[in-house]
Design an enzyme around this catalytic site. Sequence first.
Site, mmCIF file in Angstrom:
data_model
loop_
_atom_site.group_PDB
_atom_site.id
_atom_site.type_symbol
_atom_site.label_atom_id
_atom_site.label_comp_id
_atom_site.label_asym_id
_atom_site.label_seq_id
_atom_site.Cartn_x
_atom_site.Cartn_y
_atom_site.Cartn_z
ATOM 1 N N THR A 71 0.857 -1.181 0.000
ATOM 2 C CA THR A 71 0.000 0.000 0.000
ATOM 3 C C THR A 71 0.897 1.237 0.000
ATOM 4 O O THR A 71 2.106 1.141 0.163
ATOM 5 C CB THR A 71 -0.912 0.042 1.233
ATOM 6 O OG1 THR A 71 -0.109 0.210 2.414
ATOM 7 C CG2 THR A 71 -1.744 -1.219 1.358
ATOM 8 N N VAL A 85 7.216 -2.359 7.040
ATOM 9 C CA VAL A 85 7.164 -0.894 6.963
ATOM 10 C C VAL A 85 7.860 -0.409 5.698
ATOM 11 O O VAL A 85 8.996 -0.793 5.424
ATOM 12 C CB VAL A 85 7.817 -0.250 8.195
ATOM 13 C CG1 VAL A 85 7.713 1.277 8.106
ATOM 14 C CG2 VAL A 85 7.156 -0.734 9.465
ATOM 15 N N LYS A 86 7.173 0.432 4.931
ATOM 16 C CA LYS A 86 7.775 1.046 3.747
ATOM 17 C C LYS A 86 8.517 2.306 4.170
ATOM 18 O O LYS A 86 7.955 3.178 4.832
ATOM 19 C CB LYS A 86 6.700 1.386 2.708
ATOM 20 C CG LYS A 86 6.122 0.170 2.021
ATOM 21 C CD LYS A 86 5.058 0.548 1.002
ATOM 22 C CE LYS A 86 5.650 1.070 -0.275
ATOM 23 N NZ LYS A 86 4.619 1.301 -1.317
ATOM 24 N N ILE A 87 9.772 2.380 3.767
ATOM 25 C CA ILE A 87 10.638 3.509 4.109
ATOM 26 C C ILE A 87 11.186 4.104 2.810
ATOM 27 O O ILE A 87 11.691 3.364 1.958
ATOM 28 C CB ILE A 87 11.810 3.055 5.003
ATOM 29 C CG1 ILE A 87 11.304 2.407 6.295
ATOM 30 C CG2 ILE A 87 12.742 4.228 5.303
ATOM 31 C CD1 ILE A 87 10.682 3.342 7.282
#
Length: 217
Positions: free
Chosen positions: A27, A82-84
């Site tokens: 997402t 987690v998208k970083i």
Amino acid sequence: MKIFLDTANVDEIRAAHDLGVLDGVTTNPSHAAKTGRPFREVVTEIAGICSGPLSAEAVSRDTQGMVREAREVCSWAPNIVVKIPLLPEGIKAVSILADEGIRCNVTLCFSPLQALLAAKAGAAYISPFVGRLDDIAHDGMELVEQIVRIYGNYGLDTEIIVASARHPRHVVRAALLGADITTMPYELLMKMFHHPLTDLGEEKFLADWEKAGLSIF
């Protein structure tokens, strides 16, 4: 190659899950905003539908904020990643989070050197955005080829997510190059089913069956 769906639309995710081919979900803030629902509510619902990795993005742009948000988001479900963003502050956050056992998907990758830095920091996933490179007259899949080779040269275990896939050719090339994952919109997933000879063949089989007056029961 694993197939991820790139969306926050729970109806699309359920439909893909029911097909039996869904390995995970990615997402982003734009997807989440389209739902009009609280972010945590959407993420936890998706995590309950698909047991595979679910990437949810940190929205802070400083290391401390990214780490704080990552710890919070990962507490919502065990399969959350987690998208970083691929910024210096983001790479610092990835290094901290990796030491804590929190999996990170480093996003907005547009060069092989960026991908190398993400892997060295301990990223679980790297997301090269192939469609956005194509949009500015670069070959996005050439970047994927370079990352596959670099990671293979040094035994780096960061998984490659081909992101921003726009059409079936992206998926075919990703699989041929040995990318670990392609993440795609639901419409692209459905296009993967279609071939005109399949449709014609099915029509002929059914027509012959009906003409012969056959029955299974």
